[in-house]
Write a protein that holds these residues in place. Structure first.
Motif, mmCIF file in Angstrom:
data_model
loop_
_atom_site.group_PDB
_atom_site.id
_atom_site.type_symbol
_atom_site.label_atom_id
_atom_site.label_comp_id
_atom_site.label_asym_id
_atom_site.label_seq_id
_atom_site.Cartn_x
_atom_site.Cartn_y
_atom_site.Cartn_z
ATOM 1 N N SER A 119 0.852 -1.194 0.000
ATOM 2 C CA SER A 119 0.000 0.000 0.000
ATOM 3 C C SER A 119 0.882 1.238 0.000
ATOM 4 O O SER A 119 1.841 1.312 0.768
ATOM 5 C CB SER A 119 -0.892 0.041 1.237
ATOM 6 N N ARG A 120 0.529 2.192 -0.847
ATOM 7 C CA ARG A 120 1.269 3.462 -0.910
ATOM 8 C C ARG A 120 0.295 4.588 -1.203
ATOM 9 O O ARG A 120 -0.689 4.407 -1.918
ATOM 10 C CB ARG A 120 2.305 3.439 -2.026
ATOM 11 N N HIS A 121 0.616 5.778 -0.678
ATOM 12 C CA HIS A 121 -0.165 6.968 -1.010
ATOM 13 C C HIS A 121 0.221 7.420 -2.407
ATOM 14 O O HIS A 121 1.384 7.296 -2.804
ATOM 15 C CB HIS A 121 0.116 8.106 -0.023
ATOM 16 N N THR A 122 -0.728 7.947 -3.140
ATOM 17 C CA THR A 122 -0.408 8.507 -4.451
ATOM 18 C C THR A 122 0.376 9.794 -4.237
ATOM 19 O O THR A 122 0.421 10.327 -3.132
ATOM 20 C CB THR A 122 -1.685 8.802 -5.262
ATOM 21 N N GLY B 187 -1.514 12.482 -2.668
ATOM 22 C CA GLY B 187 -1.932 12.174 -1.304
ATOM 23 C C GLY B 187 -3.432 12.049 -1.128
ATOM 24 O O GLY B 187 -3.928 11.952 -0.013
ATOM 25 N N HIS B 188 -4.181 12.034 -2.226
ATOM 26 C CA HIS B 188 -5.632 11.963 -2.156
ATOM 27 C C HIS B 188 -6.178 10.547 -2.322
ATOM 28 O O HIS B 188 -7.383 10.349 -2.298
ATOM 29 C CB HIS B 188 -6.270 12.876 -3.214
ATOM 30 N N ILE C 41 -5.003 6.020 -2.037
ATOM 31 C CA ILE C 41 -4.046 4.979 -1.665
ATOM 32 C C ILE C 41 -4.014 3.955 -2.792
ATOM 33 O O ILE C 41 -5.057 3.481 -3.243
ATOM 34 C CB ILE C 41 -4.444 4.297 -0.337
ATOM 35 N N TYR D 45 -7.141 1.387 -6.434
ATOM 36 C CA TYR D 45 -6.978 2.708 -5.829
ATOM 37 C C TYR D 45 -8.157 2.947 -4.898
ATOM 38 O O TYR D 45 -9.303 2.680 -5.251
ATOM 39 C CB TYR D 45 -6.912 3.804 -6.895
ATOM 40 N N LYS E 44 -9.999 5.939 -2.614
ATOM 41 C CA LYS E 44 -10.046 7.371 -2.342
ATOM 42 C C LYS E 44 -11.355 7.722 -1.664
ATOM 43 O O LYS E 44 -12.342 6.980 -1.747
ATOM 44 C CB LYS E 44 -9.854 8.197 -3.613
#
Length: 154
Positions: free
Chosen positions: A16-19, A22-23, A25, A41, A43
C-alpha cells in the motif's frame, strides 16, 4: 475485492502506498486462487455540493468562483495570494464540514465577507458593495461606518 482475472473474492494486499497527490491509496493485490496481481486505488468519495442562488436556481459548488471574487476584491491591495488561498481553503473546508448537500449562496457570501473583514478592510468593502448591491453612496458610507464602529469595540 474481486480478482479481475478469475473473479475470486479471496485477494490479499501485498503493498500500500499513497499517491503523489496524497488523495488516494494505491494497493497492489494478489489473487489467492490464480496468483495474478493487480492494482486498486482507494479514495474518499466526495459529496457533490449544490449552491442555491438568490433567484432559486441551483448550480454545483465552484471553488474558483470564490477565489475569483476574492482576488477581484483584493486587486491592487497588499494581500498575498497565499492568504487568499488560505481564506478559500477555510471557507471550502467549513462548508464541507457542514455535511450538507445544498447550501444557500447567501451563506457563502456571508462567510466570504467575515473572512475578508479580517483580511483586508478595503477588500471587504469592495466585496460588500457588489455582494450587497449598494445602490447609492449613503449605503456605501453606512457600511464603512459600521466597519469603523466595529473596530472601536474590539
Amino acid at each position: 475485492m474481486k480478482c479481475p482475472f478469475c473473479e475470486c473474492s479471496d485477494t490479499r494486499v501485498i503493498d500500500s502506498r499513497h499517491t503523489e497527490e496524497g488523495h488516494a491509496i494505491r494497493r497492489r493485490r494478489e489473487c489467492e486462487k490464480c496468483g495474478k496481481r493487480f492494482t486498486t486505488y482507494e479514495k474518499v468519495e466526495e459529496v457533490i455540493l449544490v449552491v442555491i442562488k438568490k433567484n432559486g436556481s441551483r448550480e454545483s459548488f465552484d471553488r474558483n468562483k470564490i477565489m475569483n471574487g476574492i482576488i477581484k476584491a483584493c486587486e491592487k491591495r497588499p494581500v498575498p495570494l497565499s492568504a487568499i488561498e488560505k481564506v478559500v481553503d477555510d471557507i471550502e473546508r467549513g462548508i464541507n464540514n457542514m455535511m450538507e448537500k445544498e447550501i444557500q449562496s447567501s451563506f457563502i457570501g456571508e462567510l466570504i465577507m467575515d473572512k475578508l473583514k479580517k483580511l483586508d478592510e478595503v477588500a471587504y468593502v469592495r466585496f460588500a458593495s457588489v455582494y450587497r448591491q449598494f445602490t447609492d453612496v449613503d449605503t456605501f458610507v453606512a457600511e464603512v461606518k459600521s466597519l469603523k464602529g466595529g473596530k472601536k469595540g474590539e
